[in-house]
Each structure stands twice: as C-alpha cells, then as structure tokens.
Design a protein around this motif. Structure first.
Motif, PDB file in Angstrom:
ATOM      1  N   ALA A 137       0.850  -1.195   0.000  1.00  0.00           N
ATOM      2  CA  ALA A 137       0.000   0.000   0.000  1.00  0.00           C
ATOM      3  C   ALA A 137       0.882   1.240   0.000  1.00  0.00           C
ATOM      4  CB  ALA A 137      -0.909  -0.003   1.224  1.00  0.00           C
ATOM      5  N   TYR A 138       0.383   2.326  -0.581  1.00  0.00           N
ATOM      6  CA  TYR A 138       1.190   3.544  -0.647  1.00  0.00           C
ATOM      7  C   TYR A 138       1.530   4.080   0.751  1.00  0.00           C
ATOM      8  CZ  TYR A 138       0.221   3.641  -5.634  1.00  0.00           C
ATOM      9  OH  TYR A 138       0.147   3.322  -6.967  1.00  0.00           O
ATOM     10  N   GLU A 139       0.617   3.900   1.715  1.00  0.00           N
ATOM     11  CA  GLU A 139       0.919   4.370   3.067  1.00  0.00           C
ATOM     12  C   GLU A 139       2.064   3.580   3.704  1.00  0.00           C
ATOM     13  OE1 GLU A 139      -2.434   3.944   5.654  1.00  0.00           O
ATOM     14  OE2 GLU A 139      -2.258   1.767   5.787  1.00  0.00           O
ATOM     15  N   ASP A 140       2.335   2.375   3.165  1.00  0.00           N
ATOM     16  CA  ASP A 140       3.408   1.540   3.699  1.00  0.00           C
ATOM     17  C   ASP A 140       4.737   1.758   2.996  1.00  0.00           C
ATOM     18  OD1 ASP A 140       1.812   0.399   5.614  1.00  0.00           O
ATOM     19  OD2 ASP A 140       1.278  -1.345   4.409  1.00  0.00           O
ATOM     20  N   ILE A 141       4.753   2.559   1.951  1.00  0.00           N
ATOM     21  CA  ILE A 141       6.014   2.846   1.253  1.00  0.00           C
ATOM     22  C   ILE A 141       6.632   4.087   1.881  1.00  0.00           C
ATOM     23  CG2 ILE A 141       7.071   3.480  -0.935  1.00  0.00           C
ATOM     24  CD1 ILE A 141       4.812   1.904  -2.308  1.00  0.00           C
ATOM     25  N   ILE A 142       7.794   3.908   2.474  1.00  0.00           N
ATOM     26  CA  ILE A 142       8.468   5.023   3.143  1.00  0.00           C
ATOM     27  C   ILE A 142       9.122   5.931   2.117  1.00  0.00           C
ATOM     28  CG2 ILE A 142      10.264   5.639   4.814  1.00  0.00           C
ATOM     29  CD1 ILE A 142       9.760   2.891   6.133  1.00  0.00           C
ATOM     30  N   SER A 143       9.924   5.340   1.251  1.00  0.00           N
ATOM     31  CA  SER A 143      10.585   6.147   0.217  1.00  0.00           C
ATOM     32  C   SER A 143      11.300   5.246  -0.776  1.00  0.00           C
ATOM     33  CB  SER A 143      11.602   7.111   0.840  1.00  0.00           C
ATOM     34  OG  SER A 143      12.713   6.383   1.338  1.00  0.00           O
ATOM     35  N   LEU A 144      11.717   5.844  -1.888  1.00  0.00           N
ATOM     36  CA  LEU A 144      12.582   5.187  -2.863  1.00  0.00           C
ATOM     37  C   LEU A 144      13.889   5.964  -2.867  1.00  0.00           C
ATOM     38  CD1 LEU A 144      12.627   2.894  -5.005  1.00  0.00           C
ATOM     39  CD2 LEU A 144      12.018   4.623  -6.705  1.00  0.00           C
ATOM     40  N   GLU A 145      14.957   5.322  -2.415  1.00  0.00           N
ATOM     41  CA  GLU A 145      16.240   5.996  -2.190  1.00  0.00           C
ATOM     42  C   GLU A 145      17.264   5.545  -3.240  1.00  0.00           C
ATOM     43  OE1 GLU A 145      19.464   6.441   1.492  1.00  0.00           O
ATOM     44  OE2 GLU A 145      18.203   4.656   1.323  1.00  0.00           O
ATOM     45  N   LYS A 146      17.918   6.506  -3.885  1.00  0.00           N
ATOM     46  CA  LYS A 146      18.975   6.170  -4.837  1.00  0.00           C
ATOM     47  C   LYS A 146      20.208   5.665  -4.107  1.00  0.00           C
ATOM     48  CE  LYS A 146      17.789   9.206  -8.713  1.00  0.00           C
ATOM     49  NZ  LYS A 146      18.283  10.294  -9.617  1.00  0.00           N
ATOM     50  N   LEU A 147      20.818   4.597  -4.659  1.00  0.00           N
ATOM     51  CA  LEU A 147      21.996   4.015  -4.022  1.00  0.00           C
ATOM     52  C   LEU A 147      23.270   4.222  -4.830  1.00  0.00           C
ATOM     53  CD1 LEU A 147      20.744   0.581  -2.586  1.00  0.00           C
ATOM     54  CD2 LEU A 147      21.048   2.752  -1.397  1.00  0.00           C
ATOM     55  N   SER A 148      23.197   4.040  -6.135  1.00  0.00           N
ATOM     56  CA  SER A 148      24.407   4.091  -6.952  1.00  0.00           C
ATOM     57  C   SER A 148      24.561   5.450  -7.634  1.00  0.00           C
ATOM     58  CB  SER A 148      24.370   2.985  -8.013  1.00  0.00           C
ATOM     59  OG  SER A 148      23.253   3.163  -8.856  1.00  0.00           O
ATOM     60  N   GLY A 149      25.798   5.798  -7.932  1.00  0.00           N
ATOM     61  CA  GLY A 149      26.083   7.075  -8.576  1.00  0.00           C
ATOM     62  C   GLY A 149      25.554   7.149  -9.988  1.00  0.00           C
ATOM     63  N   ASP A 150      25.451   5.985 -10.652  1.00  0.00           N
ATOM     64  CA  ASP A 150      24.958   5.995 -12.034  1.00  0.00           C
ATOM     65  C   ASP A 150      23.435   6.013 -12.099  1.00  0.00           C
ATOM     66  OD1 ASP A 150      24.277   3.476 -11.225  1.00  0.00           O
ATOM     67  OD2 ASP A 150      25.600   2.416 -12.615  1.00  0.00           O
ATOM     68  N   GLY A 151      22.781   5.967 -10.930  1.00  0.00           N
ATOM     69  CA  GLY A 151      21.317   6.079 -10.881  1.00  0.00           C
ATOM     70  C   GLY A 151      20.577   4.837 -11.289  1.00  0.00           C
ATOM     71  N   LYS A 152      21.257   3.675 -11.356  1.00  0.00           N
ATOM     72  CA  LYS A 152      20.621   2.458 -11.835  1.00  0.00           C
ATOM     73  C   LYS A 152      20.151   1.527 -10.716  1.00  0.00           C
ATOM     74  CE  LYS A 152      22.861   2.379 -16.377  1.00  0.00           C
ATOM     75  NZ  LYS A 152      23.630   1.567 -17.347  1.00  0.00           N
ATOM     76  N   THR A 153      20.398   1.899  -9.481  1.00  0.00           N
ATOM     77  CA  THR A 153      19.957   1.077  -8.345  1.00  0.00           C
ATOM     78  C   THR A 153      19.289   1.959  -7.303  1.00  0.00           C
ATOM     79  OG1 THR A 153      21.792  -0.467  -8.660  1.00  0.00           O
ATOM     80  CG2 THR A 153      20.636  -0.567  -6.560  1.00  0.00           C
ATOM     81  N   CYS A 154      18.099   1.533  -6.878  1.00  0.00           N
ATOM     82  CA  CYS A 154      17.355   2.229  -5.838  1.00  0.00           C
ATOM     83  C   CYS A 154      16.955   1.251  -4.744  1.00  0.00           C
ATOM     84  CB  CYS A 154      16.093   2.893  -6.404  1.00  0.00           C
ATOM     85  SG  CYS A 154      16.408   4.384  -7.353  1.00  0.00           S
ATOM     86  N   ARG A 155      16.715   1.785  -3.579  1.00  0.00           N
ATOM     87  CA  ARG A 155      16.257   0.967  -2.448  1.00  0.00           C
ATOM     88  C   ARG A 155      14.855   1.420  -2.052  1.00  0.00           C
ATOM     89  NH1 ARG A 155      20.440  -0.471   2.076  1.00  0.00           N
ATOM     90  NH2 ARG A 155      20.934  -1.950   0.405  1.00  0.00           N
ATOM     91  N   LEU A 156      13.908   0.503  -2.126  1.00  0.00           N
ATOM     92  CA  LEU A 156      12.533   0.783  -1.723  1.00  0.00           C
ATOM     93  C   LEU A 156      12.383   0.450  -0.238  1.00  0.00           C
ATOM     94  CD1 LEU A 156       9.637   1.522  -2.841  1.00  0.00           C
ATOM     95  CD2 LEU A 156       9.237  -0.956  -2.867  1.00  0.00           C
ATOM     96  N   HIS A 157      12.210   1.474   0.578  1.00  0.00           N
ATOM     97  CA  HIS A 157      11.980   1.280   2.013  1.00  0.00           C
ATOM     98  C   HIS A 157      10.480   1.178   2.260  1.00  0.00           C
ATOM     99  CE1 HIS A 157      16.155   2.313   3.169  1.00  0.00           C
ATOM    100  NE2 HIS A 157      16.098   3.158   2.144  1.00  0.00           N
TER     101      HIS A 157
END
Length: 442
Positions: free
Chosen positions: A33-53
C-alpha cells in the motif's frame, strides 16, 4: 502504469495501482500500500539502483511494525519516472504529515530520549519526506511553558518522546487551549468538550508508556514511528478530574485515591532523593512494610449499562484506582475485536494479605477475567462513566491532609476538599495510529 525493473537479479514489472504497487519477487506476488512505502532511495552514482523502504506488518499476536527494504535495478530514466510517480501517489492517496514538531524529554526512562530521537526517529521521518522541528525540554515542567507558547499552526502534528508523565503534561495544556479557543468552560464537569483534532504521535522513551501501548499494541520505538508515517489517526478517551467546581486535570492513563495517591506522593516528594531506586523501594515499602491506610468514602458510580445509574454505596473502607479506557482482558486478532464502549475501569480495594496484594499488582498490567475472579474477595471491579468520591466525617482527623491527595497519571495533586468527581470524555484525543487491536496496558 508499469515499470520494467530487476529485483534480486530477476526481471519483473512493478504495477502502479490505485491503492498501492504490485510486483513479483521470484514466483511470489507482493502488494505494498502507498501508506506503507516510506521512500525510494537512490543508491548508486549511475542512478541504476534504488532501495525501496517499506513498512512491514507481522502476523498476530506480533503487533510490531518493522522497516524493511527492497533493492531495485533498472535504467536511470525508468527509476526516475518510477520515483516521481510513486511520490505523487503517496502525496495524493495517504494522509502522511509533511512537517511535525518533536518534543523530547531527554531524562525520561533511561535518559536516552535525545539519542533515540537523533539516531532512530528523525532519520526515518526524513527518509519518509517528513520535516521535523525538534524541541528538547531543559527542566521539570518545561514542556508546559513550551506548549503554551509554541505555534502549532506551523506543523501538521506533534510527536511526544517520553513516558506517560510527559504525554500527560503536554496533552493537558493542549486540551485546555482547545477548550478555551472554542469557548468551552473546562472547569465545568457538565461541559461538552471539543475534540482535539490536532494529531499527536507518542513514542515510548519514558519509564511508563501505557498510552503508547494502548495506541500501538506494543511498546516499541520503531513501531510508533512507522504508525506516524502512515498518517492514519484514531480517537482516544480521556477523563477529567474535578474538585470544588474546578478542573484538576485530564487523565490519559490512570488515577488513584488513598493507596495509589500515597504511593506516588512518597515517590515524588518524600523519597525523591533516592533517584531511580525509589521506583523499586517505595512500592515495596507500601506493600510489605507500611500499614495499609484506609479511608471511609462515599462512592457514587454512574454506569453505562447493566446497573442503575447514580447508584450510591457507603464504603466503610476503600482504596481506589481507575484506568481511563475500556481495557480488553485478552489480546484478540484485529477482525475479532469487541466494540469499545464509552466507559472506564474502576478498582476498589479492601484490606487483604500483603502477598495477595503484591501478586495482584504484579498482574495489574495484564488484567484478565481469571485474575479478577481470583481477587474478588478484596477487589471490587466496575466499568463506569463517572464516579464521585467523598471522604466522610468519620475518618481520623490527623489524616485529613493525606485524604486530600489525589493522583492523575502519576502527578500528585492536593485537593481543596476531600471530594473529587471523575468523568469520562470519550474520543477527545486524536493520536497517530493504524492499530486496530486490543487495548491493553502492557
């Protein structure tokens, strides 16, 4: 709208729905659910990996919420569009606050309130896109002054970090301000109080955190933070204590007269020099060393149902303690909750053996019907809407000053006359919570 990504090295699609996202990890379908998604955080410098909290619920009877994450890989433009779409959905669909004030008691409990705020609370709130204004108390009752002068129009809600004493101090000021602004005479017990719609989040960092347990089902810092991030709210009861047509204060957890009031007075005044050890010594002294003090009291109960309203009984001797909510006797799954009623719990004690009293207090925070049945020879249990307590003229004159002691949420008060009226005000307090389970102290 779908986004092609990789999760754990496997290609999959993330589907954007009306209430949340759907994706496959391996062969298992996951819905967030959208209320359960904290954020989408960028991890790599090239912008190709994100972490969904995200926020993870757990099966009953585990009431904790935990912060988990999922690493997602894709092209930079895909993740950028996904992040933008996700942010818009969270803003549109959820009630997540944008800015919160955070009031921190730095000495409550183990004295780690500020450290927990800096290392655990604020970073997760910021991760969720919530701005914070942190205010730390500098002395006893400092929050009373701060709350009276703080501009709450600048924030969406308030977080209180501490225990029941800190919660009570701040909520009492806010409730009075709310009634004053609405033109309500809060000194009149017959006034219909205005609900305090301004939402409050309670984070347990104090010695006693019963309100956090009631609101979240568990005493756990991260669980409380995640309930706040979800942005949902619910209403909770308070009681008002009145003496000589004046408000003593509002109670959010409990109140007591005679034994409990004496115990807390000794803790706050006579044995304060013992520091934290007094929380062990004073209860032990009252149960095992000091003579039980009893007061002849006239009691008038007002019942919600089953008994005649206004039933007055003469008690030869009494010790009284009340709880401000209609507590549940057992922990039930969310879909099997009984309806909460506009009443609170009152316990009336008579003389018993010291070991019996000690065992009762050990079980007090986990009340069950079996326990109350086992102590019915010295504990009279009632669910009521209001109660008036009046010490009669037949009591020892040398104890008159002691009979003026009354305790509300651990705060000692001195009555003008030994006559106090306690009344329930249902659903007047708004708390951040998505918890729908049983309401218990511990």
């Amino acid at each position: 709208m779908n986004f092609n990504v990789q999760i754990s090295g496997a290609s999959t699609e993330i589907q954007i729905g009306e209430s949340g996202i759907v994706y496959f990890a391996g062969k298992e379908e996951h819905k967030r659910a959208y209320e359960d998604i904290i954020s989408l955080e960028k991890l790599s410098g090239d912008g190709k990996t994100c972490r969904l909290h995200y926020i993870q619920d757990h099966p009953f009877p585990n009431h904790k919420l935990t912060k988990e994450y999922l690493d997602i890989t894709s092209e930079d433009n895909v993740l950028r569009d996904f992040q933008e779409t996700l942010s818009k959905k969270i803003s549109a669909v959820t009630k997540r606050p944008r800015k919160l004030s955070v009031f921190v008691n730095p000495i409550g409990g183990k004295g780690k309130g500020k450290q927990i705020c800096d290392k655990e609370v604020v970073p997760v709130l910021q991760l969720a896109g919530i701005q914070t204004d942190v205010v730390v108390s500098q002395r006893a009752y400092h929050f009373k002054e701060i709350t009276e002068n703080y501009d709450f129009n600048s924030v969406d809600g308030l977080i209180i970090m501490g225990g029941d004493g800190t919660y009570s101090e701040i909520i009492n000021v806010l409730m009075r301000k709310r009634q004053h602004e609405a033109g309500v005479d809060f000194n009149s017990s017959s006034s219909l109080l205005k609900t305090m719609d301004f939402p409050i989040g309670v984070i347990p960092t104090g010695s006693a955190c019963g309100l956090a347990r009631l609101a979240h089902g568990v005493i756990d810092v991260m669980t409380s933070v995640l309930h706040i991030i979800r942005g949902r709210t619910d209403h909770y009861n308070i009681v008002g204590g009145f003496n000589n047509n004046k408000l003593i204060g509002y109670g959010i957890i409990c109140f007591g007269y005679v034994m409990y009031a004496d115990l807390m007075y000794d803790t706050d005044v006579n044995y304060r020099w013992m520091k934290t050890f007094r929380y062990i010594y004073v209860p032990f002294m009252h149960v095992f060393i000091k003579p039980f003090r009893e007061v002849e009291v006239e009691i008038t109960y007002e019942y919600l149902e089953n008994k005649e309203s206004g039933d007055t009984t003469e008690e030869e001797k009494a010790n009284l303690q009340g709880v401000t909510d209609d507590l549940d006797f057992e922990d039930r799954p969310y879909d099997k909750q009984p309806a909460k009623k506009d009443q609170f719990i009152m316990l009336d004690y008579t003389v018993c053996g010291r070991w019996a009293m000690a065992k009762h207090f050990a079980n007090l925070y986990q009340l069950t019907e079996e326990h109350l049945d086992s102590v019915k020879h010295f504990v009279n249990f009632n669910r009521i809407k209001s109660v008036r307590l009046r010490a009669t003229e037949n009591n020892d004159p040398s104890q008159r000053e002691m009979n003026l002691r009354f305790n509300l949420d651990g705060e000692s008060h001195q009555l003008e006359t030994p006559d106090v009226y306690i009344k329930l005000f249902p659903r007047c307090l708004t708390l951040y919570t998505s918890y729908k389970g049983s309401r218990r102290w511990r």
